[in-house]
Scaffold this motif. Structure first.
Motif, short mmCIF file in Angstrom:
data_model
loop_
_atom_site.label_atom_id
_atom_site.label_comp_id
_atom_site.label_asym_id
_atom_site.label_seq_id
_atom_site.Cartn_x
_atom_site.Cartn_y
_atom_site.Cartn_z
N ASN A 151 1.81 6.68 -6.69
CA ASN A 151 0.56 7.01 -7.39
C ASN A 151 0.18 5.95 -8.42
OD1 ASN A 151 -1.66 8.57 -7.78
ND2 ASN A 151 -0.67 9.95 -9.26
N ARG A 189 2.44 1.81 -3.38
CA ARG A 189 1.38 2.12 -4.33
C ARG A 189 0.96 3.59 -4.22
NH1 ARG A 189 -3.70 2.43 -5.05
NH2 ARG A 189 -4.52 2.17 -2.95
N ILE A 190 0.77 4.05 -2.98
CA ILE A 190 0.32 5.42 -2.75
C ILE A 190 1.45 6.40 -3.07
CG2 ILE A 190 -0.39 7.05 -0.94
CD1 ILE A 190 -1.98 4.50 0.21
N LYS A 191 2.66 6.08 -2.60
CA LYS A 191 3.81 6.96 -2.84
C LYS A 191 4.06 7.16 -4.34
CE LYS A 191 8.44 6.11 -2.27
NZ LYS A 191 9.50 5.37 -1.61
N THR A 250 -1.25 -3.55 -9.61
CA THR A 250 -0.31 -4.14 -8.65
C THR A 250 -0.23 -5.65 -8.77
OG1 THR A 250 -2.02 -4.24 -6.95
CG2 THR A 250 -0.63 -2.27 -6.98
N GLU A 267 0.83 -1.21 0.00
CA GLU A 267 0.00 0.00 0.00
C GLU A 267 0.86 1.26 0.00
OE1 GLU A 267 -3.44 0.38 -0.34
OE2 GLU A 267 -3.08 -1.68 -0.98
N GLU A 268 1.92 1.24 0.80
CA GLU A 268 2.80 2.41 0.87
C GLU A 268 3.45 2.74 -0.47
OE1 GLU A 268 4.41 1.44 5.23
OE2 GLU A 268 5.86 2.46 3.95
#
Ligand SMILES: [Mg+2]
Length: 296
Positions: A233, A229-231, A239, A226-227
């Motif tokens: 964008n 992926r968010i970092k 994924t 998740e980290e």
């Protein structure tokens, strides 16, 4: 809805004969022709099925039963080429369990392997299993670990090709291990990962004294996905995660495409796709890459 069925054999074994692809074609709705991803080893078939993927899946499984082939059915509309790869290290990217190799080098092999086995099958809490094993190898010299990395740890077939090909196509690749950063740094470099995470071993005067808190376990692997992926964008649909052990389950579930690789039964049953015969290049075939697109 449109689906793609992918059949993959072990590399260079030419398991996937024309006869097999013909039987697969006959069983699938609309009798689609194969698109070869790797002659003799991997092919995909596109088909429409309003009844969902499960009918085709069980028909294919029944037809190809007993053959050393991996079978996956994925929605064809999905973005197949993923932008983020999160990979487990031990028994996934490499063929070994680091802590077992350290213990073998230190002459404590049997005691430690027994705990590893129990932990990976889901019978033992990951953190306490890790601490129990580290207690058995406490006092070990750092030079022993360097020797383990040099002589005992080997990339699994296809590991480097998987990472290099995804990188060349713009994906971010991270190695996330419940094992040790001492090894994830070395293995990440060998395979070409952008980043690596693991548990930090503690040393005093070159001697192993323990492992740093907090111990990275099952939730931390999912959180890492998740980290990143968010970092970066990256959409959840883009994924891909791969692993073999019980501590990979949350990460495999959180990824759009979670692949169990030569995994323990508990993990293989749970994952979206299970690769039991093919090498790590299977993850490229699942994404629709063919051999001529591979980067070594
Ligand atoms: Mg593993």
């Amino acid at each position: 809805m449109e689906y793609v069925a992918i059949l993959i054999g072990a590399p260079q074994k030419n398991t996937l004969t024309r006869e097999i692809t013909q039987s697969a074609s006959l069983i699938l709705p609309g009798n689609p022709a194969p698109r070869w991803l790797s002659p003799g080893n991997a092919a995909e078939f596109r088909f429409f099925d309003e009844g969902g993927e499960w009918g085709a899946r069980s028909d294919l499984r029944a037809t190809l039963y007993g053959l050393p082939l991996d079978i996956a059915i994925l929605p064809a509309r999905e973005r197949r080429r993923k932008k983020l790869l999160i990979a487990d290290m031990d028994s996934t990217i490499i063929g070994q369990e680091c802590i077992d190799e350290i213990a073998a080098e230190a002459g404590k092999g049997d005691e430690v392997s027994a705990i590893t086995e129990a932990a990976m099958y889901g019978g033992l809490d990951f953190r306490s299993a890790l601490r129990a094993r580290i207690r058995l190898i406490e006092g070990l010299n750092e030079a022993v670990l360097a020797r383990v990395a040099d002589k005992r740890l080997h990339l699994n077939p296809g590991a480097r090709t998987l990472v290099q090909t995804m990188r060349a196509n713009g994906a971010y690749c991270a190695l996330v291990s419940g094992g040790f950063t001492f090894f994830t740094r070395i293995i990440a470099k060998r395979a070409g990962f952008h980043a690596n995470r693991g548990n930090e071993l503690l040393f005093i005067n070159g001697q192993l004294t323990g492992v740093a808190d907090p111990v990275l376990g099952r939730e931390a692997k999912r959180d890492a996905l998740e980290e990143y992926r968010i970092k970066l964008n990256i959409a959840a649909a883009d994924t891909l995660a791969v692993g073999d052990g019980a501590n990979d389950l949350d990460m495999l579930e959180a990824a759009n495409l979670g692949v169990a690789y030569h995994a323990k039964p508990l993990v293989a049953e749970d994952a979206r796709v299970s690769i039991d015969h093919a090498s790590l290049t299977a993850l490229l075939y699942l994404q629709g890459y063919s051999d001529d697109e591979f980067i070594e």
